[in-house]
Motif scaffolding. Structure first.
Motif, PDB file in Angstrom:
ATOM      1  N   UNK A  95       0.835  -1.197   0.000  1.00  0.00           N
ATOM      2  CA  UNK A  95       0.000   0.000   0.000  1.00  0.00           C
ATOM      3  C   UNK A  95       0.868   1.245   0.000  1.00  0.00           C
ATOM      4  N   UNK A  96       0.556   2.175  -0.891  1.00  0.00           N
ATOM      5  CA  UNK A  96       1.211   3.479  -0.901  1.00  0.00           C
ATOM      6  C   UNK A  96       0.137   4.555  -0.973  1.00  0.00           C
ATOM      7  N   UNK A 115       2.625  -2.539 -12.340  1.00  0.00           N
ATOM      8  CA  UNK A 115       1.326  -3.164 -12.111  1.00  0.00           C
ATOM      9  C   UNK A 115       1.112  -4.315 -13.081  1.00  0.00           C
ATOM     10  N   UNK A 116       1.488  -4.124 -14.338  1.00  0.00           N
ATOM     11  CA  UNK A 116       1.353  -5.205 -15.317  1.00  0.00           C
ATOM     12  C   UNK A 116       2.232  -6.391 -14.933  1.00  0.00           C
ATOM     13  N   UNK A 117       3.424  -6.122 -14.426  1.00  0.00           N
ATOM     14  CA  UNK A 117       4.306  -7.194 -13.960  1.00  0.00           C
ATOM     15  C   UNK A 117       3.694  -7.892 -12.757  1.00  0.00           C
ATOM     16  N   UNK A 118       3.031  -7.111 -11.885  1.00  0.00           N
ATOM     17  CA  UNK A 118       2.400  -7.694 -10.714  1.00  0.00           C
ATOM     18  C   UNK A 118       1.301  -8.676 -11.077  1.00  0.00           C
ATOM     19  N   UNK A 119       0.606  -8.425 -12.200  1.00  0.00           N
ATOM     20  CA  UNK A 119      -0.417  -9.360 -12.645  1.00  0.00           C
ATOM     21  C   UNK A 119       0.192 -10.720 -12.936  1.00  0.00           C
ATOM     22  N   UNK A 121       3.263 -11.824 -11.624  1.00  0.00           N
ATOM     23  CA  UNK A 121       3.994 -12.362 -10.481  1.00  0.00           C
ATOM     24  C   UNK A 121       3.112 -12.565  -9.258  1.00  0.00           C
ATOM     25  N   UNK A 122       1.935 -11.955  -9.223  1.00  0.00           N
ATOM     26  CA  UNK A 122       0.992 -12.240  -8.161  1.00  0.00           C
ATOM     27  C   UNK A 122       0.835 -11.178  -7.094  1.00  0.00           C
ATOM     28  N   UNK A 123       1.752 -10.224  -7.023  1.00  0.00           N
ATOM     29  CA  UNK A 123       1.617  -9.203  -5.976  1.00  0.00           C
ATOM     30  C   UNK A 123       0.642  -8.112  -6.419  1.00  0.00           C
ATOM     31  N   UNK A 124       0.081  -7.422  -5.448  1.00  0.00           N
ATOM     32  CA  UNK A 124      -0.844  -6.334  -5.732  1.00  0.00           C
ATOM     33  C   UNK A 124      -0.332  -5.018  -5.202  1.00  0.00           C
ATOM     34  N   UNK A 125      -0.782  -3.945  -5.796  1.00  0.00           N
ATOM     35  CA  UNK A 125      -0.423  -2.601  -5.361  1.00  0.00           C
ATOM     36  C   UNK A 125      -1.701  -1.877  -4.983  1.00  0.00           C
ATOM     37  N   UNK A 126      -1.763  -1.399  -3.751  1.00  0.00           N
ATOM     38  CA  UNK A 126      -2.940  -0.677  -3.277  1.00  0.00           C
ATOM     39  C   UNK A 126      -2.628   0.811  -3.192  1.00  0.00           C
ATOM     40  N   UNK A 127      -3.441   1.626  -3.844  1.00  0.00           N
ATOM     41  CA  UNK A 127      -3.264   3.075  -3.823  1.00  0.00           C
ATOM     42  C   UNK A 127      -4.264   3.676  -2.847  1.00  0.00           C
ATOM     43  N   UNK A 128      -3.750   4.351  -1.841  1.00  0.00           N
ATOM     44  CA  UNK A 128      -4.577   5.016  -0.836  1.00  0.00           C
ATOM     45  C   UNK A 128      -4.545   6.511  -1.132  1.00  0.00           C
ATOM     46  N   UNK A 129      -5.702   7.137  -1.256  1.00  0.00           N
ATOM     47  CA  UNK A 129      -5.784   8.534  -1.687  1.00  0.00           C
ATOM     48  C   UNK A 129      -6.057   9.451  -0.499  1.00  0.00           C
ATOM     49  N   UNK A 285      17.728  -6.968  -1.898  1.00  0.00           N
ATOM     50  CA  UNK A 285      18.407  -6.671  -3.163  1.00  0.00           C
ATOM     51  C   UNK A 285      17.435  -6.268  -4.255  1.00  0.00           C
ATOM     52  N   UNK A 286      16.215  -6.782  -4.192  1.00  0.00           N
ATOM     53  CA  UNK A 286      15.250  -6.501  -5.273  1.00  0.00           C
ATOM     54  C   UNK A 286      13.994  -5.856  -4.714  1.00  0.00           C
ATOM     55  N   UNK A 287      14.163  -4.948  -3.755  1.00  0.00           N
ATOM     56  CA  UNK A 287      13.014  -4.392  -3.051  1.00  0.00           C
ATOM     57  C   UNK A 287      12.012  -3.787  -4.032  1.00  0.00           C
ATOM     58  N   UNK A 288      10.810  -4.324  -4.025  1.00  0.00           N
ATOM     59  CA  UNK A 288       9.764  -3.807  -4.889  1.00  0.00           C
ATOM     60  C   UNK A 288       9.447  -2.356  -4.536  1.00  0.00           C
ATOM     61  N   UNK A 289       9.527  -2.037  -3.264  1.00  0.00           N
ATOM     62  CA  UNK A 289       9.248  -0.666  -2.841  1.00  0.00           C
ATOM     63  C   UNK A 289      10.241   0.317  -3.475  1.00  0.00           C
ATOM     64  N   UNK A 290      11.493  -0.102  -3.587  1.00  0.00           N
ATOM     65  CA  UNK A 290      12.487   0.741  -4.258  1.00  0.00           C
ATOM     66  C   UNK A 290      12.114   0.956  -5.722  1.00  0.00           C
ATOM     67  N   UNK A 291      11.624  -0.100  -6.357  1.00  0.00           N
ATOM     68  CA  UNK A 291      11.245  -0.002  -7.766  1.00  0.00           C
ATOM     69  C   UNK A 291      10.029   0.911  -7.937  1.00  0.00           C
ATOM     70  N   UNK A 292       9.110   0.841  -6.992  1.00  0.00           N
ATOM     71  CA  UNK A 292       7.951   1.743  -7.035  1.00  0.00           C
ATOM     72  C   UNK A 292       8.418   3.193  -6.925  1.00  0.00           C
TER      73      UNK A 292
END
Length: 305
Positions: A95-96, A115-119, A121-129, A285-292
């Motif tokens: 969640x971000x 997000x397309x990669x997440x589809x 690999x299975x992880x989800x991204x939640x956007x909090x406004x 080493x491959x932190x998804x959060x860093x990539x976001x």
């Protein structure tokens, strides 16, 4: 911290997300009694309540501290699964928090590849406004792992990266300009009549209109006739329809100005809002959060200049 049961921490995160025991149990595919039992074990370890059993449920200050740890554990799990080439657990999501205007303009294109990669690999991204001045609260309370905010100073354990400046301009429809402002985009709105004009406002946290008035006329804390439109896209539509004066991101209204659907008032006046990306520092080493964070920085650089 190493003694905390990961399953109990997962329950705490589910309770924070779902705001109730029944929905948390459904999300985790366990019984409500199992959720309660795991929470009691966690509360016993810290020696104090972690949730207030109200409707909706809310976390105590101690619960917010542990929620931050639970969020980081979730992110580490995603990173480890991705490094091992395994599919991420279905309920895994990061969640971000982002402000509505950024979401309506440059955030989605910036995150599209991830997000397309997440589809796959299975992880989800939640956007909090939330408002850009308040997204930082979600980071501090553990609700999110990263945020787009106007706050420049990093929390302890977090890092911050400048994203760029979003410029806000005042716009009206040609019909509103003709009927209410005498057809004059430069001098039609002035210190003597702005209080009588309806201004579009996103919500009660939104002060961009007051900032614009302060810039244009040197009036602090002006009293405005407010018309609330709590959607970035609908806000611009309302301006096009002639509901009032809107103060919106220049990049969002640019095409409407170019097609003559909106007119910029006082083009020399604008409110510049500096945006920053904050995130918790995770050792991977491959932190998804860093990539976001990098994707947002790249997208902001293209959109905001």
């Amino acid at each position: 911290m190493n003694d905390f049961d990961p399953a109990a921490l997962e329950c705490l995160a589910a309770l924070a997300d779902e705001l109730g025991f029944e929905r948390a149990a459904q999300r985790l595919s366990i019984t409500q009694s199992a959720v309660s039992q795991r929470l009691r074990v966690l509360e016993g370890q810290v020696g104090q309540p972690l949730v207030v059993r109200s409707r909706p449920l809310r976390l105590t200050e101690a619960g917010k501290v542990l929620l931050r740890f639970a969020r980081q554990l979730q992110a580490w799990r995603v990173d480890v699964a991705r490094e091992l080439g395994e599919r991420v657990a279905p309920q895994s999501r990061l969640a971000i928090a982002v402000n509505a205007d950024s979401l309506a303009t440059w955030v989605l294109p910036a995150l599209d590849e991830l997000v397309q990669r997440g589809l796959r690999e299975g992880y989800g991204l939640e956007l909090v406004v939330d408002d850009q001045d308040f997204t930082h609260d979600g980071l501090r309370e553990g609700a999110v792992l990263g945020c787009v905010t106007t706050v420049a100073e990093a929390l302890q354990g977090c890092r911050v990266q400048p994203l760029g400046v979003m410029r806000y301009v005042a716009v009206v429809s040609p019909g509103f300009l003709a009927s209410q402002l005498g057809g004059d985009a430069l001098r039609g709105l002035h210190a003597g009549n702005f209080a009588d004009m309806p201004f579009l406002v996103f919500n009660r946290k939104d002060d961009s209109q007051a900032q614009w008035i302060s810039q244009a006329f040197g009036v602090r804390a002006p009293r405005l006739r407010e018309r609330f439109v709590p959607s970035s896209e609908a806000y611009v539509t309302a301006a096009v329809m002639g509901w009032g004066v809107g103060v919106a991101p220049e990049i969002q209204v640019r095409r409407f100005v170019e097609t003559g659907q909106l007119v910029v008032l006082r083009p020399d006046v604008g409110v510049d809002v500096a945006l920053y990306w904050h995130q918790w520092q995770l050792q991977s080493r491959s932190a998804l959060l860093d990539q976001i964070g990098q994707a947002l920085a790249d997208g902001a650089r293209l959109a905001l200049g």
